[in-house]
Motif scaffolding. Structure first.
Motif, short mmCIF file in Angstrom:
data_model
loop_
_atom_site.label_atom_id
_atom_site.label_comp_id
_atom_site.label_asym_id
_atom_site.label_seq_id
_atom_site.Cartn_x
_atom_site.Cartn_y
_atom_site.Cartn_z
N ALA A 33 -56.22 -36.95 -14.44
CA ALA A 33 -54.76 -37.00 -14.41
C ALA A 33 -54.24 -37.88 -15.53
CB ALA A 33 -54.27 -37.55 -13.07
N MET A 34 -53.02 -37.60 -15.94
CA MET A 34 -52.33 -38.41 -16.94
C MET A 34 -50.97 -38.74 -16.36
SD MET A 34 -53.30 -36.08 -20.26
CE MET A 34 -53.05 -37.33 -21.50
N LYS A 43 -39.96 -56.63 -11.06
CA LYS A 43 -40.33 -55.56 -10.13
C LYS A 43 -41.78 -55.16 -10.34
CE LYS A 43 -35.76 -53.52 -9.49
NZ LYS A 43 -34.98 -52.25 -9.48
N GLN A 44 -42.34 -54.49 -9.35
CA GLN A 44 -43.71 -54.00 -9.47
C GLN A 44 -43.75 -52.76 -10.34
OE1 GLN A 44 -45.11 -53.48 -5.39
NE2 GLN A 44 -46.11 -55.47 -5.46
N ARG A 45 -44.90 -52.56 -10.93
CA ARG A 45 -45.09 -51.34 -11.70
C ARG A 45 -45.08 -50.14 -10.76
NH1 ARG A 45 -49.71 -51.27 -16.28
NH2 ARG A 45 -48.57 -53.19 -16.71
N GLU A 46 -44.39 -49.08 -11.16
CA GLU A 46 -44.31 -47.90 -10.32
C GLU A 46 -44.68 -46.65 -11.11
OE1 GLU A 46 -40.44 -46.78 -8.85
OE2 GLU A 46 -39.50 -46.90 -10.85
N LEU A 47 -45.24 -45.69 -10.39
CA LEU A 47 -45.54 -44.41 -11.00
C LEU A 47 -44.25 -43.63 -11.18
CD1 LEU A 47 -47.54 -42.21 -11.91
CD2 LEU A 47 -47.67 -41.49 -9.52
N SER A 53 -55.10 -32.39 -13.58
CA SER A 53 -55.91 -31.49 -14.40
C SER A 53 -55.55 -30.02 -14.16
CB SER A 53 -57.40 -31.71 -14.13
OG SER A 53 -57.68 -31.53 -12.75
N ASP A 54 -55.03 -29.69 -12.99
CA ASP A 54 -54.66 -28.30 -12.73
C ASP A 54 -53.20 -28.03 -13.06
OD1 ASP A 54 -54.24 -28.46 -9.07
OD2 ASP A 54 -53.27 -29.55 -10.71
N GLY A 55 -52.53 -29.01 -13.67
CA GLY A 55 -51.16 -28.81 -14.10
C GLY A 55 -50.10 -29.20 -13.10
N THR A 56 -50.50 -29.70 -11.96
CA THR A 56 -49.53 -30.13 -10.95
C THR A 56 -48.77 -31.36 -11.44
OG1 THR A 56 -50.91 -29.30 -9.16
CG2 THR A 56 -49.21 -30.90 -8.58
N ARG A 57 -47.47 -31.32 -11.31
CA ARG A 57 -46.62 -32.43 -11.72
C ARG A 57 -46.00 -33.12 -10.50
NH1 ARG A 57 -46.39 -28.48 -15.59
NH2 ARG A 57 -46.23 -29.16 -17.77
N ASN A 58 -46.01 -34.42 -10.53
CA ASN A 58 -45.39 -35.21 -9.46
C ASN A 58 -44.46 -36.23 -10.08
OD1 ASN A 58 -46.97 -34.11 -7.15
ND2 ASN A 58 -48.67 -35.06 -8.23
N TYR A 59 -43.32 -36.45 -9.44
CA TYR A 59 -42.32 -37.38 -9.95
C TYR A 59 -41.85 -38.31 -8.84
CZ TYR A 59 -41.94 -33.95 -13.74
OH TYR A 59 -42.21 -33.10 -14.78
N PHE A 67 -36.40 -36.19 -15.64
CA PHE A 67 -37.58 -36.43 -16.47
C PHE A 67 -38.54 -35.26 -16.35
CE2 PHE A 67 -37.63 -41.41 -16.35
CZ PHE A 67 -36.31 -41.43 -16.74
N THR A 68 -39.26 -35.00 -17.44
CA THR A 68 -40.27 -33.96 -17.44
C THR A 68 -41.52 -34.47 -18.13
OG1 THR A 68 -38.58 -32.22 -17.54
CG2 THR A 68 -40.84 -31.60 -18.10
N ILE A 69 -42.65 -34.35 -17.46
CA ILE A 69 -43.92 -34.74 -18.05
C ILE A 69 -44.64 -33.49 -18.54
CG2 ILE A 69 -45.16 -34.67 -15.83
CD1 ILE A 69 -46.82 -37.08 -16.86
N SER A 70 -45.28 -33.62 -19.71
CA SER A 70 -46.05 -32.51 -20.24
C SER A 70 -47.25 -33.08 -20.99
CB SER A 70 -45.20 -31.65 -21.17
OG SER A 70 -44.71 -32.39 -22.26
N ARG A 71 -48.18 -32.22 -21.33
CA ARG A 71 -49.40 -32.68 -21.98
C ARG A 71 -49.84 -31.67 -23.03
NH1 ARG A 71 -53.57 -31.29 -17.04
NH2 ARG A 71 -53.54 -29.04 -17.37
N ASP A 72 -50.70 -32.13 -23.91
CA ASP A 72 -51.30 -31.27 -24.93
C ASP A 72 -52.76 -31.67 -25.02
OD1 ASP A 72 -50.62 -30.59 -28.47
OD2 ASP A 72 -52.14 -29.85 -27.08
#
Length: 119
Positions: A33-34, A43-47, A53-59, A67-72
């Protein structure tokens, strides 16, 4: 060794946009995962967002729809992950960190990039 370098932070007015980039290089064999985390003062660090790895995105709820996360992963020796941030709010102000987790469960972090949303 694994190196992660973030870029793209800065000062932006409320309602504006920024695109964060993270380049991960080194001895990375397989990524599970990335993700992007953030930490505001006191404040505490938050995700913020992650992509598996299968392309599932969580916010985190507060950034959904903005916001949109993407990868290359097309480059053989580098992995890139991006965070497109739109409709930024003052409460998005934080240091944003890139993280990768490999299939062995080891995680690696970047040095962080400052995002400041202010008029």
């Amino acid at each position: 060794q694994v190196h992660l370098v973030e870029s793209g932070g800065g000062l932006v007015q409320p309602g504006g946009s920024l695109r964060l980039s993270c380049v991960a290089s080194g001895h990375i064999f397989s990524i599970d995962a990335m993700g992007w985390y953030r930490q505001a003062p006191g404040k505490q660090r938050e995700l913020v967002a992650e992509i598996t790895s299968d392309g599932t995105r969580n916010y985190v709820e507060s950034v959904k729809g903005r916001f949109t996360i993407s990868r290359d992963n097309t480059k053989n020796t580098m992995f890139l992950v991006y965070l497109q941030m739109n409709s930024l709010k003052p409460e998005d102000t934080a240091v944003y960190y890139c993280q990768i987790v490999d299939i062995h469960g080891d995680d690696y972090w970047g040095q962080g990039t400052q995002v400041t949303v202010s008029s």
